[in-house]
Design a protein around this motif. Structure first.
Motif, short mmCIF file in Angstrom:
data_model
loop_
_atom_site.label_atom_id
_atom_site.label_comp_id
_atom_site.label_asym_id
_atom_site.label_seq_id
_atom_site.Cartn_x
_atom_site.Cartn_y
_atom_site.Cartn_z
N SER A 205 5.85 11.42 6.70
CA SER A 205 4.71 12.25 6.34
C SER A 205 5.10 13.37 5.38
O SER A 205 4.26 13.92 4.68
CB SER A 205 4.05 12.83 7.60
N ARG B 153 -5.80 1.42 9.64
CA ARG B 153 -7.05 0.94 9.04
C ARG B 153 -6.84 -0.38 8.29
O ARG B 153 -7.73 -1.21 8.22
CB ARG B 153 -7.64 1.98 8.11
N LEU B 154 -5.66 -0.53 7.70
CA LEU B 154 -5.37 -1.74 6.92
C LEU B 154 -5.16 -2.98 7.78
O LEU B 154 -5.56 -4.07 7.41
CB LEU B 154 -4.09 -1.54 6.11
N THR C 165 1.62 10.32 1.09
CA THR C 165 0.16 10.20 1.19
C THR C 165 -0.29 8.99 1.99
O THR C 165 -1.46 8.88 2.32
CB THR C 165 -0.49 10.15 -0.21
N PHE C 166 0.63 8.07 2.29
CA PHE C 166 0.29 6.91 3.11
C PHE C 166 0.67 7.24 4.54
O PHE C 166 1.83 7.30 4.91
CB PHE C 166 1.05 5.67 2.62
N LYS C 167 -0.33 7.50 5.34
CA LYS C 167 -0.13 7.95 6.72
C LYS C 167 -0.30 6.81 7.71
O LYS C 167 -0.80 5.74 7.37
CB LYS C 167 -1.15 9.05 7.06
N LYS C 168 0.12 7.08 8.93
CA LYS C 168 -0.01 6.08 10.00
C LYS C 168 -1.47 5.65 10.17
O LYS C 168 -1.77 4.47 10.35
CB LYS C 168 0.51 6.66 11.31
N ARG C 169 -2.40 6.58 10.05
CA ARG C 169 -3.82 6.28 10.18
C ARG C 169 -4.25 5.29 9.09
O ARG C 169 -5.05 4.39 9.34
CB ARG C 169 -4.64 7.57 10.12
N ASP C 170 -3.74 5.43 7.88
CA ASP C 170 -4.06 4.50 6.79
C ASP C 170 -3.55 3.10 7.13
O ASP C 170 -4.23 2.10 6.89
CB ASP C 170 -3.44 4.97 5.47
N TYR D 260 4.71 0.71 11.74
CA TYR D 260 4.75 1.78 10.73
C TYR D 260 5.94 2.71 10.99
O TYR D 260 6.72 3.01 10.09
CB TYR D 260 3.44 2.56 10.75
N GLU E 282 0.83 -1.21 0.00
CA GLU E 282 0.00 0.00 0.00
C GLU E 282 0.86 1.26 0.00
O GLU E 282 0.58 2.21 -0.73
CB GLU E 282 -0.93 -0.01 1.21
N ARG F 250 1.17 4.34 -3.44
CA ARG F 250 0.72 5.73 -3.32
C ARG F 250 1.88 6.69 -3.55
O ARG F 250 3.04 6.33 -3.46
CB ARG F 250 0.15 5.98 -1.92
#
Length: 178
Positions: free
Chosen positions: A163, A138-139, A130-135, A151, A122, A126
């Motif tokens: 970031s 969620r995965l 754009t691939f953040k810790k929050r993403d 992460y 993932e 990207r």
């Protein structure tokens, strides 16, 4: 190691308890080449550290070929004692630092390899930044705090961009003092 095991902070683990004594030493040696010979990153070379070392990520690749350059992870977890994964299935596919991470975060090797593949896939699909810790949280279907630790470790190793969209260029491991 010079540290006294009785004085180590909670969340650390003796490296001898995380790997199998019969496991080959080869997973602890990066397949990416000599870390001393890694080129330093420039603004034009904002790529993952394993790509700078000559590995190209592919979805169908053996994810265990991407290995940390250092023998120990920086992951700490004070919420519970580390587990012994020396007899867990697939532990032989992990580098020493990854076994340490699994032990400290109380993850099975199979879980870790799945998370590693998912995050790298993932993160690399990207645009940088754009691939953040929050993403990542969620995965992964594990505790969000454990996902955060993984992460952050992957970002520090230059496997995922920070970031700001820049991949870290971790220094090579220091040679042991003689």
């Amino acid at each position: 190691r010079d540290a006294n095991p009785d004085t180590e902070p909670s969340g650390t683990v003796d490296e001898s308890s995380i790997g199998s004594s019969s496991a080959p030493d080869s997973p602890d040696i990066p397949l990416m080449g000599d870390p001393q010979s890694l080129p330093s990153a420039t603004a034009d070379d904002n790529v993952p550290s394993f790509q700078r070392a000559g590995l190209v990520f592919a979805e169908d690749m053996d994810i265990s070929l991407i290995m940390p350059l250092r023998p120990r992870s920086t992951v700490k977890w004070n919420k519970a004692d580390p587990i012994d994964i020396s007899n867990a299935p697939m532990q032989e596919r992990l580098a020493r630092a990854e076994r340490h991470c699994c032990s400290v975060l109380r993850l099975l090797p199979e879980q870790f390899l799945s998370i590693k593949l998912m995050l790298l896939k993932e993160g690399l699909s990207r645009s940088p930044g754009t691939f953040k810790k929050r993403d990542a949280q969620r995965l992964c279907r594990i505790d969000v705090n454990k996902t955060s630790k993984i992460y952050e470790w992957f970002v520090s190793m230059g496997w995922l961009p920070g970031s700001d969209g820049v991949y870290a260029n971790p220094p090579p491991p220091q040679s042991p003092a003689k």
